[in-house]
Design an enzyme around this catalytic site. Structure first.
Site, PDB file in Angstrom:
ATOM      1  N   LYS A 226       3.821  -6.710   0.927  1.00  0.00           N
ATOM      2  CA  LYS A 226       3.743  -6.396  -0.495  1.00  0.00           C
ATOM      3  C   LYS A 226       5.150  -6.307  -1.098  1.00  0.00           C
ATOM      4  CE  LYS A 226       3.097  -1.958  -1.783  1.00  0.00           C
ATOM      5  NZ  LYS A 226       2.593  -0.704  -2.388  1.00  0.00           N
TER       6      LYS A 226
ATOM      7  N   LYS B 271       3.455   5.964   5.236  1.00  0.00           N
ATOM      8  CA  LYS B 271       4.526   6.876   4.857  1.00  0.00           C
ATOM      9  C   LYS B 271       4.864   7.819   6.002  1.00  0.00           C
ATOM     10  CE  LYS B 271       4.541   6.650  -0.102  1.00  0.00           C
ATOM     11  NZ  LYS B 271       4.600   7.347  -1.391  1.00  0.00           N
TER      12      LYS B 271
ATOM     13  N   LYS C 179       9.944  -1.870  -3.798  1.00  0.00           N
ATOM     14  CA  LYS C 179      11.354  -1.529  -3.986  1.00  0.00           C
ATOM     15  C   LYS C 179      11.941  -0.880  -2.732  1.00  0.00           C
ATOM     16  CE  LYS C 179       9.232   2.164  -6.461  1.00  0.00           C
ATOM     17  NZ  LYS C 179       8.521   2.311  -7.717  1.00  0.00           N
TER      18      LYS C 179
HETATM   19  P1  AMP Z   1       3.969   2.505  -6.749  1.00  0.00           P
HETATM   20  O1  AMP Z   1       5.263   1.988  -7.214  1.00  0.00           O
HETATM   21  O2  AMP Z   1       3.651   2.153  -5.336  1.00  0.00           O
HETATM   22  O3  AMP Z   1       3.800   3.964  -7.088  1.00  0.00           O
HETATM   23  O4  AMP Z   1       2.838   1.735  -7.573  1.00  0.00           O
HETATM   24  C1  AMP Z   1       2.597   1.899  -8.945  1.00  0.00           C
HETATM   25  C2  AMP Z   1       1.499   0.943  -9.389  1.00  0.00           C
HETATM   26  O5  AMP Z   1       1.914  -0.416  -9.205  1.00  0.00           O
HETATM   27  C3  AMP Z   1       0.195   1.089  -8.608  1.00  0.00           C
HETATM   28  O6  AMP Z   1      -0.902   0.874  -9.480  1.00  0.00           O
HETATM   29  C4  AMP Z   1       0.273  -0.013  -7.596  1.00  0.00           C
HETATM   30  O7  AMP Z   1      -1.008  -0.442  -7.176  1.00  0.00           O
HETATM   31  C5  AMP Z   1       0.996  -1.111  -8.358  1.00  0.00           C
HETATM   32  N1  AMP Z   1       1.774  -1.959  -7.444  1.00  0.00           N
HETATM   33  C6  AMP Z   1       2.797  -1.574  -6.639  1.00  0.00           C
HETATM   34  N2  AMP Z   1       3.294  -2.609  -5.939  1.00  0.00           N
HETATM   35  C7  AMP Z   1       2.556  -3.700  -6.301  1.00  0.00           C
HETATM   36  C8  AMP Z   1       2.577  -5.088  -5.930  1.00  0.00           C
HETATM   37  N3  AMP Z   1       3.450  -5.574  -5.041  1.00  0.00           N
HETATM   38  N4  AMP Z   1       1.678  -5.908  -6.509  1.00  0.00           N
HETATM   39  C9  AMP Z   1       0.795  -5.446  -7.410  1.00  0.00           C
HETATM   40  N5  AMP Z   1       0.723  -4.156  -7.809  1.00  0.00           N
HETATM   41  C10 AMP Z   1       1.582  -3.286  -7.269  1.00  0.00           C
END
Ligand code: AMP
Ligand code: TRP
Length: 334
Positions: free
Chosen positions: A199, A117, A202
């Site tokens: 990964k 970040k 969004k």
């Molecule tokens: P975030 O949107 O990064 O705040 O992530 C929210 C939750 O979704 C967290 O528990 C992340 O570990 C999970 N997460 C985000 N992106 C992925 C992905 N590509 N695959 C699996 N889990 C994800």
């Protein structure tokens, strides 16, 4: 209900639309765990974390209500598990500060999410981005959580949470439960459909790389059909098969079929047929969520009732921990 139930806490930031990665890596498992009588679960919209990146207030409010509706549309039941906004429970900021004062600069500088970040948001490299893990530790430790269901990318933050809990417990006296991460075996890291070394996120500039839970159905199908694969023809895992393996993980997550079973099911079939099956299975999962979401988002009064009552319950639990901590560190009782 049994008093010795295990506690669960998890959260997602309302920082934009939810991806299929968020659903498969986190939300889907929350729903499963929250139905289990052996657990008492709390689910948080981590809005205080979201402001580590500057938000447009109007869009931020919309994202927050959308995410709340999506939590419920995915199957979380607010009557069973409190659902609340982090910013509605002052205990998070109260314990967050104490933990900031117990976190070392060195350990924060090693966090990969911070390093990422810091690169992406070089123009607004604020202190909140740096101390983010201390606040996340507070989120978890406030509830004396046993288990924290998250995707793979959060495992480093769970480690620092455990370190902070142990550090505090050793410096004062046993205060915090030391939590464990709960990371799914399949789907903990869903990759971009356009670049299976990255990964699914969004923030990907190429929107064909991710699927949003609220993408129109025909768009979801198109994105899956366009997913990059390889020049081979077999539906199996292995070196150079990252694209296919990623589609297999998605398929496995939404159908509950094992990776071995999927290899057997598609033996001798081509990529086109396989992608159609993946698309159909994803649509079958997403469509009912979209339908429930459309109903829920219209009902602002109900949503408000859910988050208000969630914050009340969460606040009571969390303040017990804050009181204990404040007493132990030597603050004069008010
Ligand atoms: P975030 O949107 O990064 O705040 O992530 C929210 C939750 O979704 C967290 O528990 C992340 O570990 C999970 N997460 C985000 N992106 C992925 C992905 N590509 N695959 C699996 N889990 C994800
Ligand atoms: N940091 C998490 C993410 O980006 C969100 C989060 C904040 C969280 N506090 C939490 C997750 C507490 C689990 C527990 O996905």
């Amino acid at each position: 209900m049994a008093e010795n139930r295990k506690r669960i806490l998890s959260g997602i930031q309302p920082s934009g639309a939810l991806t299929l990665g968020n659903y498969v890596g986190a939300l889907r498992n929350w729903v499963e765990l929250s139905k289990d009588e052996n657990y008492e679960a709390y689910f948080m919209l981590a809005d205080m974390h979201t402001i580590t990146v500057r938000q447009d207030p109007k869009e931020f409010r919309k994202n927050a209500m959308d995410l709340l509706a999506l939590f419920m549309a995915s199957g979380l039941d607010p009557k069973r598990s409190p659902i609340f906004f982090q910013s509605h429970v002052p205990a998070h900021a109260m314990l967050g500060w104490v933990l900031v004062c117990n976190t070392y600069m060195g350990e924060l500088s090693r966090m990969t999410q911070y390093k990422d970040k810091a690169q992406k948001h070089a123009a607004n490299l604020n202190a909140g981005l740096f101390t983010y893990p201390s606040l996340m530790a507070a989120d978890i430790l406030l509830y004396q959580a046993d288990l924290v269901p998250v995707g793979q990318d959060q495992s480093q933050h769970l480690e620092i949470t455990r370190d902070l809990a142990n550090r505090f417990n050793n410096a004062y006296s046993p205060t915090f439960k030391v939590p464990e991460a709960y990371i799914p075996k399949v789907g903990a890291r869903i990759m971009s459909l356009q670049d299976p070394t990255q990964k699914m996120s969004k923030s990907d500039p190429n929107e064909n790389g991710y699927i949003l839970l609220l993408d129109p159905i025909d768009k979801i199908v198109k994105k899956i059909k366009r997913a990059v694969t390889d020049s081979g023809s077999e539906i199996r895992r292995g070196e150079g098969k990252e694209g296919i393996e990623n589609l297999m993980s998605i398929y496995s997550a939404v159908t509950n079929k094992s990776m071995d079973n999927i290899e057997a099911e598609f033996e001798g079939m081509g990529y086109g047929d396989f992608k159609s099956a993946v698309a159909e299975a994803v649509v079958e999962t997403v469509r009912p969520i979209q339908e429930r979401y459309a109903e829920l988002i219209k009902n602002k009064d109900y949503l408000k009732q859910v988050y208000k009552s969630g914050a009340e319950t969460a606040g009571r639990t969390a303040m017990k921990t804050v009181s204990k901590v404040y007493r132990k560190i030597g603050f004069i009782e008010p």
